[in-house]
Design an enzyme around this catalytic site. Sequence first.
Site, short mmCIF file in Angstrom:
data_model
loop_
_atom_site.label_atom_id
_atom_site.label_comp_id
_atom_site.label_asym_id
_atom_site.label_seq_id
_atom_site.Cartn_x
_atom_site.Cartn_y
_atom_site.Cartn_z
N HIS A 17 -8.87 37.79 17.25
CA HIS A 17 -7.49 37.54 17.68
C HIS A 17 -6.96 38.72 18.52
O HIS A 17 -6.33 38.51 19.55
CB HIS A 17 -6.55 37.39 16.47
CG HIS A 17 -6.76 36.16 15.63
ND1 HIS A 17 -6.87 36.23 14.26
CD2 HIS A 17 -6.85 34.85 15.96
CE1 HIS A 17 -7.00 35.00 13.78
NE2 HIS A 17 -7.02 34.15 14.78
N LYS A 41 0.09 23.97 5.19
CA LYS A 41 -1.06 24.83 4.85
C LYS A 41 -0.59 25.77 3.74
O LYS A 41 0.58 26.10 3.67
CB LYS A 41 -1.46 25.68 6.06
CG LYS A 41 -2.23 24.92 7.13
CD LYS A 41 -2.80 25.89 8.15
CE LYS A 41 -3.55 25.18 9.27
NZ LYS A 41 -4.05 26.12 10.29
N ARG A 90 -13.83 29.58 20.91
CA ARG A 90 -15.04 30.24 20.42
C ARG A 90 -16.29 29.43 20.75
O ARG A 90 -17.28 29.96 21.18
CB ARG A 90 -14.96 30.44 18.90
CG ARG A 90 -14.08 31.60 18.53
CD ARG A 90 -13.67 31.53 17.09
NE ARG A 90 -12.78 30.40 16.87
CZ ARG A 90 -12.15 30.17 15.75
NH1 ARG A 90 -12.32 30.96 14.72
NH2 ARG A 90 -11.34 29.15 15.64
N SER A 128 -10.52 33.59 10.65
CA SER A 128 -9.74 34.02 9.49
C SER A 128 -10.34 33.43 8.21
O SER A 128 -10.35 34.10 7.17
CB SER A 128 -8.29 33.55 9.61
OG SER A 128 -7.68 34.13 10.73
#
Length: 165
Positions: A17, A41, A90, A128
């Site tokens: 990040h 979440k 990614r 993460s």
Amino acid sequence: MRIGIYPGSFDPVTIGHLDIIKRSALLVDRLIIGVLNNSKKSPVFTAEERKGMIESVVKNIPNVQVEVFDGLLVDFAKLKQAEVVFRGLRAVTDFEYELQLAQLNRSLYPKLDTMFLAASVEYSYLSSSAVREIASYQGDISMMVPKELVSVVEDKFRSLKMDKK
Ligand code: ADP
């Protein structure tokens, strides 16, 4: 003045990040890191903790600020008069979801465009969720999160483990 937003959960922020933050900050006059406070979440770190962790690692980048937001990204972008959203890609696995999100956001607010930055190869396996998984087993996360945050993350997982006992 060109304002950009880099939104995410950042639970916790990783050096992947941070790489996107530094590179995005070069492309706009002001970069707002939007920490999503999503009630659906259940993050390990509270939104304020995530904000504080990011602030501690971007304090030397003058055109970056960190804010918590909830609700729709397009509404946050309108409020902040942002023209561009940055997202990191990614692998192809990110692509389908990210493309859909970018098209959806543009249909809701055509003035907002999404720019994708290719993840640096050395960070492309970082997430993460991997940090959380490894930290939950007291594994080594020192190559994954900024060095100032290693003990913060480790302490959090240690205290979570104690709570469970
Ligand atoms: P979200 O919950 O919105 O996916 P994340 O915090 O997981 O939020 O990620 C925010 C953004 O950062 C996303 O665009 C994601 O693809 C990107 N990102 C995550 N990890 C990396 C990395 N290692 N390198 C580059 N970009 C990344």
